[in-house]
Design a protein around this motif. Structure first.
Motif, PDB file in Angstrom:
ATOM      1  N   ASP A   1      20.481   6.725   6.254  1.00  0.00           N
ATOM      2  CA  ASP A   1      19.503   7.292   5.548  1.00  0.00           C
ATOM      3  C   ASP A   1      20.156   7.928   4.356  1.00  0.00           C
ATOM      4  O   ASP A   1      19.654   7.975   3.124  1.00  0.00           O
ATOM      5  CB  ASP A   1      18.564   8.235   6.189  1.00  0.00           C
ATOM      6  CG  ASP A   1      17.717   7.826   7.205  1.00  0.00           C
ATOM      7  OD1 ASP A   1      17.822   6.448   7.059  1.00  0.00           O
ATOM      8  OD2 ASP A   1      17.541   8.557   8.235  1.00  0.00           O
ATOM      9  N   GLY A   2      21.501   8.127   4.532  1.00  0.00           N
ATOM     10  CA  GLY A   2      22.353   9.308   3.388  1.00  0.00           C
ATOM     11  C   GLY A   2      22.738   8.258   2.319  1.00  0.00           C
ATOM     12  O   GLY A   2      23.121   8.683   1.071  1.00  0.00           O
ATOM     13  N   TYR A   3      22.400   6.897   2.281  1.00  0.00           N
ATOM     14  CA  TYR A   3      22.924   5.873   1.244  1.00  0.00           C
ATOM     15  C   TYR A   3      21.671   5.602   0.367  1.00  0.00           C
ATOM     16  O   TYR A   3      21.781   4.749  -0.520  1.00  0.00           O
ATOM     17  CB  TYR A   3      23.528   4.894   1.827  1.00  0.00           C
ATOM     18  CG  TYR A   3      24.854   5.095   2.435  1.00  0.00           C
ATOM     19  CD1 TYR A   3      25.869   5.204   1.675  1.00  0.00           C
ATOM     20  CD2 TYR A   3      24.804   5.132   3.875  1.00  0.00           C
ATOM     21  CE1 TYR A   3      27.242   5.639   2.505  1.00  0.00           C
ATOM     22  CE2 TYR A   3      26.053   5.302   4.609  1.00  0.00           C
ATOM     23  CZ  TYR A   3      27.160   5.697   3.799  1.00  0.00           C
ATOM     24  OH  TYR A   3      28.230   5.993   4.611  1.00  0.00           O
ATOM     25  N   VAL A   4      20.626   5.971   0.704  1.00  0.00           N
ATOM     26  CA  VAL A   4      19.135   5.870  -0.039  1.00  0.00           C
ATOM     27  C   VAL A   4      19.465   6.254  -1.311  1.00  0.00           C
ATOM     28  O   VAL A   4      19.056   5.781  -2.455  1.00  0.00           O
ATOM     29  CB  VAL A   4      17.909   6.356   0.727  1.00  0.00           C
ATOM     30  CG1 VAL A   4      16.818   6.260  -0.218  1.00  0.00           C
ATOM     31  CG2 VAL A   4      17.681   5.716   1.971  1.00  0.00           C
TER      32      VAL A   4
ATOM     33  N   ALA B   1      20.771  -3.262  -5.539  1.00  0.00           N
ATOM     34  CA  ALA B   1      20.385  -2.014  -4.992  1.00  0.00           C
ATOM     35  C   ALA B   1      18.846  -2.268  -4.572  1.00  0.00           C
ATOM     36  O   ALA B   1      18.433  -1.765  -3.560  1.00  0.00           O
ATOM     37  CB  ALA B   1      20.573  -0.910  -6.142  1.00  0.00           C
ATOM     38  N   VAL B   2      18.183  -2.931  -5.575  1.00  0.00           N
ATOM     39  CA  VAL B   2      16.755  -3.086  -5.211  1.00  0.00           C
ATOM     40  C   VAL B   2      16.624  -4.019  -3.941  1.00  0.00           C
ATOM     41  O   VAL B   2      15.581  -4.016  -2.967  1.00  0.00           O
ATOM     42  CB  VAL B   2      15.912  -3.656  -6.182  1.00  0.00           C
ATOM     43  CG1 VAL B   2      16.015  -5.231  -6.595  1.00  0.00           C
ATOM     44  CG2 VAL B   2      14.524  -3.333  -6.103  1.00  0.00           C
ATOM     45  N   VAL B   3      17.441  -4.904  -3.630  1.00  0.00           N
ATOM     46  CA  VAL B   3      17.593  -5.573  -2.519  1.00  0.00           C
ATOM     47  C   VAL B   3      17.787  -4.770  -1.387  1.00  0.00           C
ATOM     48  O   VAL B   3      17.081  -5.086  -0.114  1.00  0.00           O
ATOM     49  CB  VAL B   3      18.480  -6.812  -2.872  1.00  0.00           C
ATOM     50  CG1 VAL B   3      18.792  -7.600  -1.400  1.00  0.00           C
ATOM     51  CG2 VAL B   3      18.012  -7.901  -3.853  1.00  0.00           C
ATOM     52  N   ALA B   4      18.914  -4.096  -1.522  1.00  0.00           N
ATOM     53  CA  ALA B   4      18.922  -3.229  -0.202  1.00  0.00           C
ATOM     54  C   ALA B   4      17.744  -1.989   0.013  1.00  0.00           C
ATOM     55  O   ALA B   4      17.436  -1.988   1.200  1.00  0.00           O
ATOM     56  CB  ALA B   4      20.376  -2.498  -0.654  1.00  0.00           C
ATOM     57  N   LEU B   5      17.467  -1.729  -1.009  1.00  0.00           N
ATOM     58  CA  LEU B   5      16.132  -0.555  -0.821  1.00  0.00           C
ATOM     59  C   LEU B   5      14.935  -1.431  -0.117  1.00  0.00           C
ATOM     60  O   LEU B   5      14.236  -0.927   0.688  1.00  0.00           O
ATOM     61  CB  LEU B   5      15.749  -0.095  -2.125  1.00  0.00           C
ATOM     62  CG  LEU B   5      16.734   0.861  -2.378  1.00  0.00           C
ATOM     63  CD1 LEU B   5      16.357   1.552  -3.871  1.00  0.00           C
ATOM     64  CD2 LEU B   5      16.953   1.976  -1.505  1.00  0.00           C
TER      65      LEU B   5
ATOM     66  N   TYR C   1      11.117   4.932   6.635  1.00  0.00           N
ATOM     67  CA  TYR C   1      12.167   4.253   5.738  1.00  0.00           C
ATOM     68  C   TYR C   1      11.577   4.563   4.557  1.00  0.00           C
ATOM     69  O   TYR C   1      12.360   5.007   3.520  1.00  0.00           O
ATOM     70  CB  TYR C   1      12.565   3.215   6.296  1.00  0.00           C
ATOM     71  CG  TYR C   1      13.194   3.026   7.536  1.00  0.00           C
ATOM     72  CD1 TYR C   1      14.693   2.972   7.879  1.00  0.00           C
ATOM     73  CD2 TYR C   1      12.351   2.708   8.674  1.00  0.00           C
ATOM     74  CE1 TYR C   1      15.205   2.957   8.903  1.00  0.00           C
ATOM     75  CE2 TYR C   1      13.052   2.687   9.976  1.00  0.00           C
ATOM     76  CZ  TYR C   1      14.569   2.846  10.236  1.00  0.00           C
ATOM     77  OH  TYR C   1      15.112   2.821  11.210  1.00  0.00           O
ATOM     78  N   VAL C   2      10.407   4.174   4.406  1.00  0.00           N
ATOM     79  CA  VAL C   2       9.655   4.283   3.136  1.00  0.00           C
ATOM     80  C   VAL C   2       9.654   5.869   2.695  1.00  0.00           C
ATOM     81  O   VAL C   2       9.698   6.326   1.420  1.00  0.00           O
ATOM     82  CB  VAL C   2       8.307   3.581   3.128  1.00  0.00           C
ATOM     83  CG1 VAL C   2       7.481   4.210   1.935  1.00  0.00           C
ATOM     84  CG2 VAL C   2       8.433   2.134   3.421  1.00  0.00           C
ATOM     85  N   ASP C   3       9.356   6.672   3.606  1.00  0.00           N
ATOM     86  CA  ASP C   3       9.271   8.104   3.028  1.00  0.00           C
ATOM     87  C   ASP C   3      10.585   8.518   2.477  1.00  0.00           C
ATOM     88  O   ASP C   3      10.792   9.280   1.625  1.00  0.00           O
ATOM     89  CB  ASP C   3       9.061   8.879   4.340  1.00  0.00           C
ATOM     90  CG  ASP C   3       7.480   8.760   4.770  1.00  0.00           C
ATOM     91  OD1 ASP C   3       6.771   8.190   4.012  1.00  0.00           O
ATOM     92  OD2 ASP C   3       7.373   8.900   6.064  1.00  0.00           O
ATOM     93  N   ASN C   4      11.694   8.054   3.040  1.00  0.00           N
ATOM     94  CA  ASN C   4      13.142   8.548   2.773  1.00  0.00           C
ATOM     95  C   ASN C   4      13.347   7.812   1.457  1.00  0.00           C
ATOM     96  O   ASN C   4      13.643   8.466   0.166  1.00  0.00           O
ATOM     97  CB  ASN C   4      14.452   7.802   3.537  1.00  0.00           C
ATOM     98  CG  ASN C   4      14.170   8.409   4.941  1.00  0.00           C
ATOM     99  OD1 ASN C   4      13.973   9.489   5.015  1.00  0.00           O
ATOM    100  ND2 ASN C   4      14.643   7.862   6.028  1.00  0.00           N
TER     101      ASN C   4
END
Length: 849
Positions: free
Chosen positions: A92-95, A114-118, A128-131
């Motif tokens: 979560d810290g890498y979001v 970045a968008v692929v990872a997200l 995860y979406v909340d983060n």
């Protein structure tokens, strides 16, 4: 809500704090069995490569998430992996890092990764979406990536938005940031990969759950794109496009724009095709069309595409279906088919195969009959094995013992067979709904003829005496709609429908509802049409000396040919209907009912009056008071009725209905005047006054024909009177003959008919009938008479000049004659020295020119 998507990210946080030579590796597992490895090169860039992942554990399944209000459908994809929750929380810290990499000032390749990872991170579920959504601007930055030229970037950006919009709490946020407009621009590109199309359409699928956003989607340029994607090669794209359209159809305000965009033919094509199609596509197409059919006009458009609404009655209702297990199928006309095997299947498989392969047999069958056999055997086979409605209804409805209120859409061949099959069941609600569907589906000749071929008529007639009032009303309505076709009406009569209807009409008012009485009268008026024999003479061709009359009629078949349908050997006689209760009920309808029912009751009584032995009983039923009530309607007794009313269109409709009722009553009166017994009992002077008032009323001109004929016939009872000064003859001429002749001059395309009308009008005026010239001018004859001067025959021109000259004797008509353009026409006639130039010159001299 949608299930979670646990995704495992393997990061080494300390690697970000070390020198450029160190490597940061993270893997994002995909269903295609690949992973991304990232290294940081000396120039500060992240380099990515795609490697094959061993022993993939992710699988793709489809789940559905409903909105808070229960409307619509959200389609998401879940990828599950055997990952511990502790490892997931460590990522979560890498979001924040990946969100910052979405910035416009970063390298496009960094933004893409970045968008692929997200996107992959968001597949883990709502937490995860909340983060991701904790960081403001994420949606805007992701939307900006939809403009990328890279399909992989667009796919990842759309995938992330798809996951975010699948949750109700974020759906408005995505919609308000301009996602619909960005997706519209993306989908309008000439070339897009199927994955990008699918992800983009699924965003719209999610957004269309919200009613406010539905209106924006439907009012945009997306509808043509969605319709085009219904024919895409990729099944996922077709499913997504169908889902969006199904959700849009949930808002009735969108129906008009969807129909105008042409969505009905494209959705109907999916259900009509025999090619194996995705169940999701078929379901969404059916759902969309079912919503559109809630409007009566749209329902007709859907049925014109070959689909018919069929009620879902529940599997329990079909348990009462008991066909003969070892019966061999026969054609609708009773023709037996030769058996090819000695042992038919217990569940009707042999009949099904015969129906499906009937074209291969050497049988000379019409197309309609073959379709009936195929549809009937297919539906009976499904009913026997208990598979009927399994695809159309849900499991709960199949397990319930009561009938469902839902509907499904079936191709017309299967729908007709299913509806006829339901008529054989015992469930009252199922029978009622099936009869109502038959009534709705009988909107054209092809459908009515197909129902007759499928054997629906005998079942409907059998159900007329059903104890349920709802069943009887629905059945009679279906028979009435079917009887619009002349051939089908004869078939209904031949099956013996008359006596059950008459029996119901004889019941007391407490036992028979007013609505049911109206339906019975409607049905009887169709069967007992006095013009039926005359129609059959025209439709059957010239008579050849044989007694044809009402016994035969031509029925158009589905292939455009005609077949002859025989009526019952003995035609219906009015004496069979003469019972005091029936006649009293019909006379009461003439006294109390609305105009339309009065017209139909008068038509039925006219049919009965054709038999002389019935006249005495008709007189005993106080027919005179019934006729008097029809002729004393408000539109007939008030002069100028409806002219100055605030709602002229409603008054025009009422005048039309009143004219039809008066015309039917006048025909009945004229028929009864043929019998001495009736002439001796009637008050001739009173009815003469009523008919004269009807003739002078504002009812349409074509409804005055029978009024005038009946009035002349009634006035002749005191002896022949050919004097034009007779008030009756004068009024008939002024209010029926002159308007009819002027209408022929205006609208006739035949020079001979126009000439005859002008000559007859000239004769009436030249004989000096009182107020004849005033009546001609009041009916607007000046303009068509001037036109005759230019286009008519020589005799018509001479007669027209004479009429116009007589009209010019009244100076009030001068302005109308000049306004009609008579002066230049008259000058041309004079200069050309035609045979009538002297009359033209005399008319010119009377005009102020």
């Amino acid at each position: 809500m949608s299930s979670t998507f646990p995704i495992h990210f393997n990061f080494k946080p300390s690697s970000f704090l070390q020198q450029h030579s160190h490597v940061v590796v993270f893997s994002v597992k995909k269903s295609m069995n690949t992973a991304f490895n990232a290294t940081r090169n000396p120039h500060g860039r992240y380099c990515y490569r795609r490697d094959t992942v061993r022993n993939p554990v992710l699988c793709s399944v489809s789940t559905r998430a409903c909105s808070d209000d229960g409307e619509g459908e959200v389609f998401v994809t879940q990828e599950e992996a055997s990952t511990s929750s502790r490892s997931s929380r460590s990522n979560d810290g890498y979001v924040a890092l990946f969100v910052r990499m979405l910035g416009l000032d970063n390298d496009p390749r960094d933004r893409e990764q970045a968008v692929v990872a997200l996107w992959k991170y968001s597949l883990g579920g709502k937490q995860y979406v909340d983060n991701i959504m904790k960081f403001r601007g994420t949606i805007n930055l992701t939307l900006n990536l939809l403009k990328s030229e890279s399909d992989s970037t667009c796919e990842a950006a759309a995938g992330l938005l798809r996951m975010v919009s699948s949750f109700n709490v974020y759906r408005d946020t995505v919609g308000e940031t301009g996602a619909i407009e960005e997706i519209t621009g993306l989908l309008r590109r000439y070339s897009l990969s199927p994955d990008v199309k699918e992800q983009s359409l699924c965003i719209l699928w999610n957004l269309s759950v919200d009613e406010k956003l539905r209106a924006r989607i439907a009012n945009s340029e997306l509808l043509p794109i969605l319709i085009k994607f219904l024919e895409d090669d990729n099944v996922k794209v077709r499913e997504s496009a169908g889902g969006v359209l199904a959700n849009l159809a949930l808002s009735q305000s969108n129906h008009k724009i969807m129909v105008e965009a042409g969505v009905i033919p494209n959705l109907a094509k999916i259900l009509n095709t025999e090619v194996v199609e995705s169940k999701v596509v078929r379901k969404e197409a059916r759902n969309a069309l079912l919503e559109l059919t809630k409007d009566e006009y749209n329902r007709i458009l859907v049925m014109e595409e070959g689909l018919v609404l069929v009620p879902l009655v529940g599997a329990a209702a079909y348990k009462s279906f008991r066909p003969a297990l070892y019966s061999w199928p026969s054609l609708p006309d009773g023709t037996k088919i030769e058996q090819g095997s000695k042992g038919p299947s217990r569940y009707g498989a042999s009949e099904l195969l015969l129906g499906l392969n009937i074209r291969d047999r050497n049988l000379d069958l019409e197309e309609a009959k073959m379709n009936v056999v195929v549809g009937r055997t297919r539906q009976q086979f499904l009913a026997r094995i208990g598979a009927i409605e399994m695809e159309d209804g849900n499991k709960s409805n199949s397990e319930e013992g009561t009938s469902s209120q839902g509907f499904t859409l079936l191709p017309w061949m299967d729908a007709i067979a299913r509806l006829v099959l339901i008529l054989e069941l015992e469930d009252e609600l199922a029978i009622t709904r099936a009869a109502q569907s038959i009534a709705d589906a009988s909107f054209n000749e092809h459908m009515r003829f197909s129902f007759m071929q499928a054997g629906a008529i005998k079942h409907l007639i059998r159900l007329i005496n059903h104890p349920s009032d709802a069943v009887r009303s629905a059945v009679i309505l279906a028979l009435y709609r079917l009887s619009i076709s002349d051939g089908v009406c004869l078939k209904i009569e031949a099956e013996g429908v008359l006596y059950p209807l008459v029996y119901l009409l004889k019941q007391s008012e407490s036992a028979t509802s007013q609505g049911l009485i109206e339906m019975i009268v409607n049905m009887l008026s169709r069967i007992l049409d006095p013009n039926k024999e005359m129609k059959s003479k025209f439709y059957d061709g010239p008579l050849n000396g044989s007694k044809k009359g009402m016994n035969t009629t031509a029925i158009p078949t589905s292939d455009g040919n005609e077949t002859i349908a025989q009526e019952s050997s003995s035609s219906t006689d009015g004496r069979e209907l003469v019972e005091p209760t029936v006649l009293n009920r019909l006379v009461d309808i003439l006294k109390k009912s609305d105009l339309d029912l009065q017209r139909k009751a008068a038509s039925i009584l006219e049919f009965i009056a054709a038999s002389e032995p019935c006249v005495e009983q008709i007189i005993s039923a106080d027919i005179e008071s019934g006729l008097e009530a029809v002729f004393q309607q408000k539109p007939l007794t008030e002069k100028g009725y409806g002219i100055d009313d605030e709602k002229p269109e409603l008054q025009s409709l009422e005048l039309e209905e009143a004219g039809q009722a008066v015309s039917a009553a006048s025909r009945l009166l004229a028929k009864l005047l043929d019998y001495d017994l009736f002439r001796q009992s009637i008050n001739s002077l009173h009815f003469t006054k009523l008919l004269r008032a009807a003739l002078m009323s504002s009812i349409p001109l074509h409804n005055k024909d029978w009024v005038a004929a009946c009035l002349v016939k009634l006035s002749s009872l005191s002896g022949p009177n050919l004097d034009l000064e007779n008030p009756v003859n004068i009024e008939v001429t002024l209010y029926e003959t002159i308007p009819r002749l002027i209408e022929q001059i205006k609208s006739s395309f035949s020079p001979e008919v126009q000439e005859a009308a002008v000559l007859e009008l000239n004769r009436i005026i030249s004989e000096g009938l009182v107020d004849s010239t005033q009546a001609v001018a009041a009916e607007g004859a000046i303009f068509p008479l001037v036109k005759v001067l230019e286009t008519g025959t020589e005799r018509a021109v001479e007669a027209s000049l004479t009429i116009l000259y007589n009209l010019s004797m009244n100076s009030e008509n001068h302005a109308a004659i000049i306004a009609a353009g008579a002066v230049p026409v008259l000058r041309r006639i004079v200069l050309s020295e035609r045979s009538s130039w002297m009359r033209a010159l005399r008319l010119l001299r009377t005009l102020p020119t």
